[in-house]
Design an enzyme around this catalytic site. Structure first.
Site, PDB file in Angstrom:
ATOM      1  N   ARG A   1       0.923  -1.214   0.104  1.00 12.29           N
ATOM      2  CA  ARG A   1      -0.112  -0.085  -0.210  1.00 12.29           C
ATOM      3  C   ARG A   1       0.915   1.319  -0.117  1.00 12.29           C
ATOM      4  O   ARG A   1       1.508   1.585   1.260  1.00 12.29           O
ATOM      5  CB  ARG A   1      -0.762  -0.080   1.425  1.00 12.29           C
ATOM      6  CG  ARG A   1      -1.727   1.220   1.299  1.00 12.29           C
ATOM      7  CD  ARG A   1      -2.853   0.966   2.455  1.00 12.29           C
ATOM      8  NE  ARG A   1      -3.669   2.233   2.701  1.00 12.29           N
ATOM      9  CZ  ARG A   1      -3.427   3.304   3.322  1.00 12.29           C
ATOM     10  NH1 ARG A   1      -2.368   3.366   4.087  1.00 12.29           N
ATOM     11  NH2 ARG A   1      -4.552   4.245   3.288  1.00 12.29           N
TER      12      ARG A   1
ATOM     13  N   SER B   1     -12.905  -3.327   0.346  1.00 15.27           N
ATOM     14  CA  SER B   1     -13.223  -2.746   1.653  1.00 15.27           C
ATOM     15  C   SER B   1     -14.699  -2.634   1.845  1.00 15.27           C
ATOM     16  O   SER B   1     -15.337  -2.128   0.739  1.00 15.27           O
ATOM     17  CB  SER B   1     -12.462  -1.403   1.718  1.00 15.27           C
ATOM     18  OG  SER B   1     -11.066  -1.481   1.312  1.00 15.27           O
TER      19      SER B   1
ATOM     20  N   LYS C   1      -6.037   6.065   8.271  1.00 11.71           N
ATOM     21  CA  LYS C   1      -6.938   6.343   7.398  1.00 11.71           C
ATOM     22  C   LYS C   1      -7.814   7.420   8.184  1.00 11.71           C
ATOM     23  O   LYS C   1      -8.867   7.255   8.400  1.00 11.71           O
ATOM     24  CB  LYS C   1      -7.933   5.035   7.404  1.00 11.71           C
ATOM     25  CG  LYS C   1      -8.652   4.664   6.064  1.00 11.71           C
ATOM     26  CD  LYS C   1      -7.899   4.517   4.822  1.00 11.71           C
ATOM     27  CE  LYS C   1      -8.767   4.703   3.611  1.00 11.71           C
ATOM     28  NZ  LYS C   1      -8.349   5.118   2.463  1.00 11.71           N
TER      29      LYS C   1
HETATM   30  C1  LIG Z   1      -7.501  -5.622   3.652  1.00  3.68           C
HETATM   31  C2  LIG Z   1      -7.430  -4.277   3.469  1.00  3.68           C
HETATM   32  N1  LIG Z   1      -8.624  -3.558   3.847  1.00  3.68           N
HETATM   33  C3  LIG Z   1      -9.033  -2.280   3.717  1.00  3.68           C
HETATM   34  C4  LIG Z   1      -8.196  -1.522   2.632  1.00  3.68           C
HETATM   35  C5  LIG Z   1      -8.714  -0.216   2.595  1.00  3.68           C
HETATM   36  O1  LIG Z   1      -9.002  -0.072   1.114  1.00  3.68           O
HETATM   37  P1  LIG Z   1      -9.345   1.575   0.764  1.00  3.68           P
HETATM   38  O2  LIG Z   1     -10.670   1.874   1.297  1.00  3.68           O
HETATM   39  O3  LIG Z   1      -9.219   1.381  -0.808  1.00  3.68           O
HETATM   40  O4  LIG Z   1      -8.318   2.658   1.284  1.00  3.68           O
HETATM   41  P2  LIG Z   1      -6.557   2.614   0.688  1.00  3.68           P
HETATM   42  O5  LIG Z   1      -6.073   1.380   1.513  1.00  3.68           O
HETATM   43  O6  LIG Z   1      -6.553   2.248  -0.853  1.00  3.68           O
HETATM   44  O7  LIG Z   1      -6.442   3.843   1.166  1.00  3.68           O
HETATM   45  C6  LIG Z   1      -7.024  -2.095   2.483  1.00  3.68           C
HETATM   46  N2  LIG Z   1      -6.077  -1.170   1.546  1.00  3.68           N
HETATM   47  N3  LIG Z   1      -6.758  -3.481   2.642  1.00  3.68           N
HETATM   48  C1  LIG Z   2      -5.951   0.987   5.018  1.00  4.69           C
HETATM   49  C2  LIG Z   2      -6.990   0.921   5.830  1.00  4.69           C
HETATM   50  N1  LIG Z   2      -8.338   0.575   5.386  1.00  4.69           N
HETATM   51  C3  LIG Z   2      -9.226   0.599   6.306  1.00  4.69           C
HETATM   52  C4  LIG Z   2     -10.834   0.378   6.104  1.00  4.69           C
HETATM   53  O1  LIG Z   2     -11.292   0.458   7.198  1.00  4.69           O
HETATM   54  O2  LIG Z   2     -10.827   0.027   5.012  1.00  4.69           O
HETATM   55  S1  LIG Z   2      -8.671   1.204   7.904  1.00  4.69           S
HETATM   56  C5  LIG Z   2      -6.953   1.167   7.285  1.00  4.69           C
HETATM   57  C6  LIG Z   2      -5.787   1.420   7.904  1.00  4.69           C
HETATM   58  C7  LIG Z   2      -5.410   0.513   8.880  1.00  4.69           C
HETATM   59  O3  LIG Z   2      -3.947   0.843   9.575  1.00  4.69           O
HETATM   60  P1  LIG Z   2      -3.888   0.720  10.915  1.00  4.69           P
HETATM   61  O4  LIG Z   2      -3.713  -0.660  11.281  1.00  4.69           O
HETATM   62  O5  LIG Z   2      -2.318   1.412  11.195  1.00  4.69           O
HETATM   63  O6  LIG Z   2      -4.736   1.466  11.841  1.00  4.69           O
END
Ligand SMILES: Cc1ncc(COP(=O)(O)OP(=O)(O)O)c(N)n1
Ligand SMILES: Cc1nc(C(=O)O)sc1CCOP(=O)(O)O
Ligand SMILES: [Mg+2]
Length: 295
Positions: A53, A125, A154
């Site tokens: 990511r 997601s 996020k």
């Molecule tokens: C496993 C997993 N779950 C959720 C996310 C989040 O995807 P998205 O909502 O497109 O946000 P970004 O990661 O693209 O900022 C994820 N990456 N992986």
């Molecule tokens: C990349 C991402 N996606 C989310 C979702 O809810 O779809 S939360 C998230 C961030 C997860 O990072 P951390 O483990 O540092 O909280």
């Protein structure tokens, strides 16, 4: 779509049996460990799926990181998922792609599937049940569920809380992974709500010891749930945690008034006296046959 009801490719099936999902952050962590080293430590500690990511890098930089992670994950035989970008996933031979709700506006699950093929893992997601059911219907292989807790990774996205995890545990038939603010301190809460799979960014990448963190996640996770099995329940291929028919009835949240049925396990009638036996195994087929009262 609907591929959950067919026999799934064995490699894909085994890839989807992941439990700890590690996602990268930046090209190195605050301790000077490179992104690839952090992910290697995570894998050694028990992370069994890895996602690249990188929201800010140039395409060239992301491609290079993707190639590095592809090599690493091949070496350890761990699935590699590309965030957001189906074309990079295709180019580097990733095992799949993860698409958020906004990403789906550019590339649907159907389009991603056409580009990457049936054996690719497509994750979506979701932040509420309607999105989860839509993703499942569209043919996603797994669902991301979050953010369970508010997280700076996020920013601005409201927490869905563990009640969303409880809903998914009862309502979706495909794997789901809890994400967002998950740490060793709150992981038990998420597991108790019904998650089997956890995903983390900071808990892993901000640690001086990513391997030890992943080991601790894995040992916590083993205390809560046995791995799910793929089974066919009333003709629908789905993940099931139950090992007995009684547990299955609870898992499928069948109400008291509907509990009068005949149970067939692998095409044989199973007497009620055996409903508490641990008979449900991988690829078992169960029919819960209800009777409609006559007049
Ligand atoms: C496993 C997993 N779950 C959720 C996310 C989040 O995807 P998205 O909502 O497109 O946000 P970004 O990661 O693209 O900022 C994820 N990456 N992986
Ligand atoms: C990349 C991402 N996606 C989310 C979702 O809810 O779809 S939360 C998230 C961030 C997860 O990072 P951390 O483990 O540092 O909280
Ligand atoms: Mg995205």
């Amino acid at each position: 779509m609907f591929q959950q009801q067919e026999q799934m490719d064995v490699n894909k099936k085994s890839a989807l049996q992941f439990s700890l999902y590690a996602i990268t952050s930046g090209s190195s962590n605050m301790y000077g460990q490179s992104m690839v080293d952090v992910m290697e430590q995570a894998i050694l500690g028990g992370a069994d799926i890895v996602q690249l990511r990188n929201k800010a890098g140039s395409r060239a930089e992301i491609m290079e990181q993707a190639e590095q992670l592809r090599r690493l994950t091949k070496r350890y035989q761990v699935p590699f998922i590309m965030n957001d970008d189906v074309s990079i996933a295709k180019e580097v031979g990733a095992d799949g792609v993860h698409l958020g709700q906004d990403d789906l506006l550019q590339t649907s699950v159907y389009e991603a599937r056409n580009i990457l093929g049936d054996n690719a893992i497509i994750g979506v997601s979701t932040h509420h049940l309607d999105q989860a059911l839509a993703a499942q219907h569209a043919g996603a292989d797994y669902i991301g569920a979050g953010p369970v807790f508010a997280t700076p990774t996020k920013p601005g996205r409201a927490a869905v809380s563990t009640s969303y995890i409880q809903q998914l545990a009862q309502r979706v038939t495909i794997p789901f992974v809890a994400i967002g603010g998950i740490s060793l301190d709150n992981a038990s809460e998420v597991l108790l709500a019904g998650a089997y799979r956890l995903c983390a960014v900071r808990a892993i990448t901000d640690s001086a010891e990513p391997r030890a963190v992943c080991e601790q996640f894995r040992s916590l996770m083993q205390q809560y749930r046995l791995p799910p099995k793929w089974m066919i329940c009333n003709g629908v291929r789905r993940e099931i945690y139950a090992v007995t028919i009684e547990q299955l009835i609870d898992e499928l949240t069948i109400s008291e008034k509907q509990k009068h049925f005949v149970v067939e396990l692998n095409k044989e009638i199973l007497p009620r006296s055996r409903w508490s036996e641990p008979l449900l195994t991988e690829e078992a087929s169960v029919e819960l046959i209800t009777f409609v009262g006559g007049g």
